[in-house]
Write a protein that holds these residues in place. Structure first.
Motif, short mmCIF file in Angstrom:
data_model
loop_
_atom_site.label_atom_id
_atom_site.label_comp_id
_atom_site.label_asym_id
_atom_site.label_seq_id
_atom_site.Cartn_x
_atom_site.Cartn_y
_atom_site.Cartn_z
N GLN A 49 -11.17 9.47 2.71
CA GLN A 49 -10.55 9.71 4.01
C GLN A 49 -9.04 9.45 3.87
O GLN A 49 -8.59 8.30 3.98
CB GLN A 49 -11.17 8.81 5.07
CG GLN A 49 -10.72 9.13 6.48
CD GLN A 49 -11.42 8.25 7.49
OE1 GLN A 49 -11.46 7.04 7.34
NE2 GLN A 49 -11.99 8.87 8.49
N PRO A 50 -8.26 10.50 3.62
CA PRO A 50 -6.82 10.28 3.42
C PRO A 50 -6.16 9.74 4.67
O PRO A 50 -6.56 10.05 5.79
CB PRO A 50 -6.29 11.68 3.06
CG PRO A 50 -7.31 12.63 3.59
CD PRO A 50 -8.63 11.91 3.58
N GLU A 51 -5.13 8.93 4.46
CA GLU A 51 -4.38 8.36 5.58
C GLU A 51 -3.75 9.47 6.42
O GLU A 51 -3.82 9.45 7.63
CB GLU A 51 -3.31 7.39 5.06
CG GLU A 51 -2.53 6.69 6.14
CD GLU A 51 -3.40 5.78 7.01
OE1 GLU A 51 -3.12 5.71 8.22
OE2 GLU A 51 -4.34 5.16 6.49
N ASP A 52 -3.12 10.43 5.74
CA ASP A 52 -2.46 11.54 6.43
C ASP A 52 -3.13 12.84 5.97
O ASP A 52 -2.80 13.39 4.92
CB ASP A 52 -0.96 11.55 6.11
CG ASP A 52 -0.20 12.61 6.89
OD1 ASP A 52 -0.80 13.64 7.29
OD2 ASP A 52 1.01 12.41 7.08
N CYS A 102 -13.36 4.38 12.29
CA CYS A 102 -11.97 4.56 12.74
C CYS A 102 -11.81 3.96 14.14
O CYS A 102 -10.85 3.21 14.40
CB CYS A 102 -11.60 6.04 12.78
SG CYS A 102 -11.30 6.80 11.18
N GLU A 103 -12.73 4.28 15.03
CA GLU A 103 -12.63 3.78 16.40
C GLU A 103 -12.79 2.25 16.45
O GLU A 103 -12.10 1.59 17.23
CB GLU A 103 -13.68 4.45 17.29
CG GLU A 103 -13.37 5.91 17.52
CD GLU A 103 -14.32 6.61 18.45
OE1 GLU A 103 -13.87 7.51 19.17
OE2 GLU A 103 -15.53 6.25 18.47
N ARG A 104 -13.69 1.70 15.64
CA ARG A 104 -13.84 0.23 15.60
C ARG A 104 -12.54 -0.45 15.19
O ARG A 104 -12.25 -1.56 15.62
CB ARG A 104 -14.97 -0.17 14.64
CG ARG A 104 -16.36 -0.06 15.22
CD ARG A 104 -17.41 -0.69 14.31
NE ARG A 104 -17.69 0.09 13.12
CZ ARG A 104 -18.51 1.13 13.06
NH1 ARG A 104 -19.11 1.55 14.15
NH2 ARG A 104 -18.72 1.77 11.94
N ARG A 105 -11.75 0.23 14.37
CA ARG A 105 -10.47 -0.32 13.90
C ARG A 105 -9.31 0.03 14.85
O ARG A 105 -8.17 -0.29 14.56
CB ARG A 105 -10.17 0.20 12.50
CG ARG A 105 -11.14 -0.34 11.46
CD ARG A 105 -10.96 0.37 10.12
NE ARG A 105 -11.90 -0.15 9.16
CZ ARG A 105 -11.55 -0.89 8.10
NH1 ARG A 105 -10.30 -1.18 7.87
NH2 ARG A 105 -12.48 -1.33 7.28
N LEU A 135 -11.33 1.50 2.42
CA LEU A 135 -10.69 2.73 2.85
C LEU A 135 -9.39 2.96 2.09
O LEU A 135 -8.65 2.00 1.86
CB LEU A 135 -10.44 2.69 4.36
CG LEU A 135 -11.71 2.73 5.21
CD1 LEU A 135 -11.38 2.55 6.67
CD2 LEU A 135 -12.49 4.01 5.00
N PRO A 136 -9.19 4.15 1.58
CA PRO A 136 -9.75 5.41 2.02
C PRO A 136 -11.04 5.85 1.30
O PRO A 136 -11.51 6.96 1.51
CB PRO A 136 -8.63 6.40 1.71
CG PRO A 136 -7.99 5.85 0.48
CD PRO A 136 -8.05 4.36 0.65
N LEU A 137 -11.64 5.00 0.46
CA LEU A 137 -12.86 5.36 -0.26
C LEU A 137 -14.07 4.64 0.32
O LEU A 137 -13.99 3.46 0.67
CB LEU A 137 -12.74 5.01 -1.74
CG LEU A 137 -11.65 5.73 -2.51
CD1 LEU A 137 -11.52 5.16 -3.91
CD2 LEU A 137 -11.93 7.22 -2.56
#
Length: 159
Positions: A137-140, A69-72, A111-113
């Motif tokens: 990892q759901p978006e919301d 997540c942080e890399r993105r 993502l989200p899989l």
């Protein structure tokens, strides 16, 4: 290296991994020590049953997902263990004091899989568990949780 609390929301006693050793685009490695006060410690077995390894792997995968997540350029979001396609335990019980090294690497992700390959090793490098598992990892996250809650009015009528 950022502390484990930076990546995963788990609090003791459910936070099993203790330390992030490394995290990159290719893998995440954490370490932990089996302790008598671990929530899953079985006094009759004098250790942790090997099935707990799946939670160690999932928490280490959460470290990788948080770093991704942080890399993105995004905030860290929670994820869910979705499935386990393979789980092989080489040692049925992990004794108190055993130092664990948990390694995961994404095998495939869109993502989200994400599909991971992981293993738990003892400090001598011997495999204790090998697994292939998936996370979602759901978006919301909040919307996902609220959508999965039962309708209270309907639920209360059934009682």
């Amino acid at each position: 290296m950022k502390p484990i609390e930076h990546y995963i929301p788990h609090q003791p006693p459910m936070r099993l991994v203790e330390q992030v050793v490394m995290v990159s685009a290719e893998q995440a490695i954490t370490e932990s020590t089996v302790a008598d006060d671990n929530i899953f410690y079985d006094a009759d077995l004098k250790g942790l049953p090997a099935w707990v390894g799946l939670e160690y792997l999932a928490q280490t995968a959460a470290v990788w997902l948080g770093a991704e997540c942080e890399r993105r350029g995004n905030p860290i979001k929670p994820a869910f263990l979705l499935s386990t396609r393979e789980y092989t335990a080489e040692q049925p019980v992990w004794p108190s004091g055993e130092r664990l090294r948990v390694q995961v690497r994404p095998e495939w992700f869109d993502l989200p899989l994400v599909s991971f390959v992981g293993e738990v090793l003892n400090y001598q490098g011997e495999p204790l568990v090998k697994a292939v598992f998936s996370a979602y990892q759901p978006e919301d996250f909040e919307q996902y949780l609220s959508a999965s809650e039962p309708d209270r009015a309907t639920y209360n009528k059934q009682e």
